[in-house]
Write an enzyme that holds these catalytic residues in place. Structure first.
Site, short mmCIF file in Angstrom:
data_model
loop_
_atom_site.label_atom_id
_atom_site.label_comp_id
_atom_site.label_asym_id
_atom_site.label_seq_id
_atom_site.Cartn_x
_atom_site.Cartn_y
_atom_site.Cartn_z
N GLY A 1 0.91 -1.23 0.03
CA GLY A 1 -0.02 0.09 0.12
C GLY A 1 0.81 1.19 -0.07
O GLY A 1 2.07 1.30 0.32
N GLY B 1 0.56 5.58 0.72
CA GLY B 1 -0.37 6.80 1.00
C GLY B 1 0.36 8.22 0.99
O GLY B 1 1.27 8.14 0.67
N PHE C 1 1.72 9.42 3.43
CA PHE C 1 2.82 9.31 4.47
C PHE C 1 4.10 8.54 4.12
O PHE C 1 5.09 8.48 5.06
CB PHE C 1 2.42 9.40 5.96
CG PHE C 1 1.49 10.44 6.28
CD1 PHE C 1 1.80 11.73 6.64
CD2 PHE C 1 0.04 9.64 6.40
CE1 PHE C 1 0.69 12.51 6.95
CE2 PHE C 1 -0.99 10.62 6.64
CZ PHE C 1 -0.75 12.03 7.13
N GLY C 2 3.94 7.61 3.23
CA GLY C 2 4.73 6.75 2.65
C GLY C 2 4.16 5.48 2.34
O GLY C 2 2.92 5.27 2.18
N VAL D 1 3.44 1.01 2.84
CA VAL D 1 3.00 0.11 3.82
C VAL D 1 3.69 -1.25 3.24
O VAL D 1 3.55 -1.46 2.08
CB VAL D 1 1.53 -0.08 4.09
CG1 VAL D 1 1.19 -1.19 5.03
CG2 VAL D 1 1.12 1.14 4.32
N LYS E 1 3.79 0.49 8.38
CA LYS E 1 3.63 1.68 7.89
C LYS E 1 4.75 2.55 8.12
O LYS E 1 5.17 3.03 9.23
CB LYS E 1 2.29 2.48 8.34
CG LYS E 1 2.10 3.87 7.55
CD LYS E 1 0.81 4.41 8.34
CE LYS E 1 -0.54 3.58 8.01
NZ LYS E 1 -0.84 3.87 6.52
N ASP F 1 -7.34 10.37 8.50
CA ASP F 1 -6.72 9.75 7.41
C ASP F 1 -7.62 8.37 7.13
O ASP F 1 -7.04 7.34 6.88
CB ASP F 1 -5.41 9.57 7.54
CG ASP F 1 -4.78 9.11 6.06
OD1 ASP F 1 -5.31 9.67 4.96
OD2 ASP F 1 -3.83 8.51 6.35
#
Length: 860
Positions: free
Chosen positions: A580, A582, A584-585, A587, A601, A696
């Site tokens: 994944g 997102g 913020f970075g 996963v 994460k 989020d």
């Protein structure tokens, strides 16, 4: 030798007798300065707020320490106040040293992060008059030992996680004037002695303790000194006792959000001459409201909404000289609205929606100079609108939808502060006033379901509208194209004479194709820009991996038994393990040596928070335990980077399920998923102190177990990366804008209703079977717009609901669609809270039936 052995015990005894006085003297001779330094040594002080405490400076000159003498004479006793609220402190409190500080009269440890039970040693602070531990992350039972604090005048333990019963022994604190236990997890029945003995109380707050199981105690009425009584949302039942009529000093009475029933005692208000706030809302009270409330000449707030009151509102209520707020919506009140006392009135808000009021709207309403909200929808009002309806210079919200009003809509030229105008569901005729376009802050307009004629004024383009609903009128002509392009919520259905983009009649087909071409070009440019941003971000991450990982040591902290090392974690940060991406970075899915799978994460933009600060935040989040909250196993820290380790569920995320080639799970499972997400969010919003906002929420942050049990993850990231980095990352996350509430860019403070909006988007995904980011023709559109453009058209539901679900579930799906639309309302105050969402979904879950697959599904 034997004689020496026989003398040894005697020698040791003599030695002990000689040394003991020295030890006792040494302890007794500790100065207040040394005792406070011992206390400081037990604290974690990440911000250095207590760094000025040192032996080189008198303790009365230290920051957050105040000293006072009862007399001006030399050698007079010193009273010490210690105010350490909001400093981000944690650690195991050394209360034994603190309580030996002579003259310690006031102690505040509020708004910190101690994450421990209340220290029993605090009971030894004999001179303590004020103790404030509010919002300090304390948990566990309320110690009965605090009853030993005979000098205590004020005790504030609010907004913690204190559980169990309120000890009856606290009744010994006869001099107590303030007792605030609000916002905890207290339970059980309250002992009558607490009220019969604590007769000096001025303030009693038990609000937000929803596990209490007590009828409203009649003994409360004997506490004649009470000025403030708040029992909001604490599980109280029964009737309002007649003894309450004698609380003559009462200024604030809040009994809202309980299970009270019956009538308000006759004569209520007769002796309450000092009452300023009355809130009985959201109970089961009934009958007429006592006329004597008009005797409360100091009353400022009258809130009785969400009951079953009947009859007319007391006539004298409207003319009380200080009254600011009337909230009486959702009752069964009848009668006509009286004329307001014009310039003498100080009314600011009148909310009487969902009653049975009749007659016309008072002509004098415009003369109330302080009025900024008048809301009377869902009544039986008739006649025409007064032309001076918003002559008040403060008027901002007018909602008189769903009545029987008629005539034309006035010009409203003086409504310079009008933000919201709701006139839907009446019998208004004539044109939409073009002068509405001259109102500088008008943002929400709903004129639907009337008999309006003419076109949509081009002057409305002057406004920065978030909502324009003119559906189901008799409008005609061309819709200004920029309205369709700019508005997040536009409703035009039910006007056969209108033509333009998105309507059955396009007015000008070639022009329409040109507009689609421009939209396609804009989409391509946006895509290329996004690719460039991702490339820059990838380069930065690679640079950090190459250079940063070699020089910066990793610190691994585990909250649960997990067989993993920092090196193993870092080795798993490979593209093949990415599951994944997102804001913020990335996963990563990492399989450990013992076969356990964890999801990591990796937050690559984690501000400059220190390891201690990150650890404190992670400890708070790791304490959140709920069956629908993903378990946080630990975290790994290096400067500027944090990786959070979660328990991984084999079904992956909800986004994986929705975006799979075949999203074939039945309605029963979808409702179960939605209910699980809602229950997890409700726990974050209501059951945790302090309140945690997700900020989020999206389908990729919902993990699924084998039985489709949902677990919410990814919450509280803003607390780790810092607000500035959070805002920057969210602004650059183009793929998930569709989950973000429309007001997020316009408000400085996040709210739980923003999470409700994000949940509503997920619920739409489950109802439609489509991912949140849609493709409609050549125009990229999010699922909220896609649904709203179809919901009011003929047979719109058939276009929206997932056709793969059996027809036996259509009723439940329709109800879920309506709930999702409420959650994604453009107006945040129209969204339900998560506890209401949970109740709605529980009803749907109970009624969900397993559907029989259709032949087309099997063939596919």
């Amino acid at each position: 030798m034997a004689a020496a052995a026989a003398c040894l015990p005697l020698f040791l005894l003599l030695l002990l007798l000689l040394i003991s006085p020295l030890i006792i003297a040494s302890t007794a001779q500790q100065t207040p300065q040394e005792l406070l330094l011992d206390f400081k040594a037990s604290l974690a002080d990440p911000s250095g707020a207590l760094s000025s405490w040192s032996r080189a400076t008198p303790y009365c000159n230290w920051a957050h320490v105040a000293c006072a003498s009862a007399t001006a004479s030399a050698g007079a006793a010193v009273s010490v106040s210690l105010s350490l609220q909001g400093l981000g402190l944690s650690g195991d409190l050394n209360a034994s040293s603190l309580c030996r500080v002579p003259g310690l009269a006031a102690l505040s440890l509020a708004s910190n992060a101690f994450n421990q039970t209340i220290p029993l040693e605090l009971a030894r602070c004999a001179s303590l008059a004020a103790l404030n531990l509010s919002a300090g992350a304390f948990w566990g039972p309320l110690p009965e030992q605090l009853a030993a604090l005979a000098s205590l005048v004020s005790l504030d333990l609010s907004r913690n996680s204190i559980e169990g019963q309120v000890p009856a022994g606290l009744a010994a604190l006869g001099g107590l004037q303030v007792l605030n236990l609000g916002g905890n997890l207290l339970s059980g029945v309250l002992h009558p002695a607490l009220f019969t003995n604590l007769t000096s109380l001025h303030l009693l707050d038990l609000s937000g303790n929803r596990f209490l199981e007590s009828e409203l105690p009649r003994e409360l009425g004997e506490m004649r000194s009470l000025r403030w009584l708040s029992l909001r949302g604490s599980g109280f039942s029964g009737v309002i006792p007649e003894s309450f009529l004698g609380l003559e000093q009462l200024q604030v009475l809040d009994l809202s959000m309980n299970s009270l029933a019956g009538v308000v005692p006759p004569g209520f208000g007769l002796k309450l001459q000092k009452l300023m706030t009355l809130d009985l809302s959201q109970n089961g009270l009934s009958g007429p409201f006592p006329e004597e409330i008009a005797r409360c000449t100091m009353l400022q707030r009258f809130e009785v909404h969400g009951n079953a009151f009947t009859g007319e509102l007391p006539a004298g209520l409207w003319s009380l000289p200080d009254l600011r707020v009337i909230r009486a919506h959702s009752n069964r009140f009848t009668g006509r609205l009286p004329e307001f006392p014009g310039g003498q009135s100080r009314l600011e808000q009148v909310q009487i929606d969902n009653n049975s009021f009749s007659g016309g709207i008072p002509q004098s309403i415009g003369a109330v100079r302080t009025m900024y909200r008048f809301s009377a929808s869902l009544n039986e009002l008739n006649g025409s609108l007064p032309g001076n309806l918003c002559d008040s210079p403060a008027m901002s919200i007018i909602n008189i939808s769903r009545n029987s009003l008629s005539g034309t809509i006035p010009e409203f030229k003086n409504c310079k502060r009008l933000v919201s105008l709701y006139l839907a569901g009446n019998g208004f005729t004539g044109p939409i006033p073009a002068s509405l376009g001259d109102l500088p802050v008008l943002t929400y307009i709903d004129l639907s379901s009337n008999g309006l004629t003419g076109g949509i004024p081009t002057q409305l383009l002057n406004l920065k509208l978030a909502l324009l609903n003119v559906s189901y009128n008799q409008l005609s002509g061309r819709v200004p194209p920029s309205l369709v392009a700019e508005l997040p919520a536009l409703f035009l259905q039910g006007n056969p004479g209108l033509c333009g983009p998105g309507l059955p009649n396009d007015c000008d087909a070639p022009s329409s194709r040109k507009h689609q071409g421009l939209a396609l070009a804009a989409t391509v440019v946006s895509f290329l820009t996004g690719v460039a941003l991702l490339a820059v971000g990838a380069f930065a991450v690679c640079k950090r991996l190459v250079h940063g990982s070699e020089s910066t040591p990793w610190k691994l902290v585990l909250f649960h038994p997990v067989k993993i090392t920092g090196e193993e974690l870092f080795a798993g940060f490979q593209d093949k393990n990415v599951i994944g991406r997102g804001a913020f970075g990335k996963v990563y899915l990492i399989v450990l040596q013992d076969g356990q799978s964890v999801a990591v994460k990796r937050l690559v933009n984690s501000s400059k928070l220190t390891f201690r600060a990150v650890k404190n935040e992670m400890k708070v989040m790791a304490r959140i335990r709920h069956k629908h909250i993903a378990k946080m196993l630990g975290f790994c820290y290096s400067e500027g980077e944090v990786s959070i380790i979660y328990d991984y569920l084999q079904r992956g995320s909800l986004q994986d399920l929705i975006c799979a080639p075949k999203f074939t799970i039945g309605w029963k499972e979808r409702v179960r998923i939605a209910l699980g997400i809602a229950q997890g969010l409700e726990h974050l919003h209501n059951d945790h102190t302090p309140q945690v906002l997700h900020r989020d929420l999206k389908s990729s942050n919902v993990l699924l177990g084998d039985e489709f049990e949902a677990r919410v993850t990814g919450f509280g990231i803003d607390r780790v990366v810092g607000e500035m980095a959070y805002q920057c990352s969210m602004a650059s996350d183009l793929n998930y804008k569709c989950y973000v509430a429309p007001e997020q860019g316009c408000t400085k403070k996040p709210t739980h209703l923003m999470d409700v909006y994000s949940f509503g988007v997920i619920l739409l995904e489950l109802v439609t079977g489509k991912p949140a980011e849609q493709r409609a023709s050549d125009d990229s559109v999010d699922i909220v717009r896609w649904v709203r453009r179809r919901v009011n058209v003929t047979d719109g539901a058939a276009q929206i609901l997932d056709p793969s679900i059996s027809s036996t579930a259509k009723q439940g799906m329709q109800a879920a669609l309506e709930l999702a639309l409420r959650c994604t309302s453009v107006m945040h105050d129209q969204r339900p809270a998560m506890d209401e969402v949970v109740r709605s979904l529980q009803a749907l879950c109970f009624g969900a039936h397993a559907e029989t697959p259709r032949p087309t599904e099997i063939d596919l």
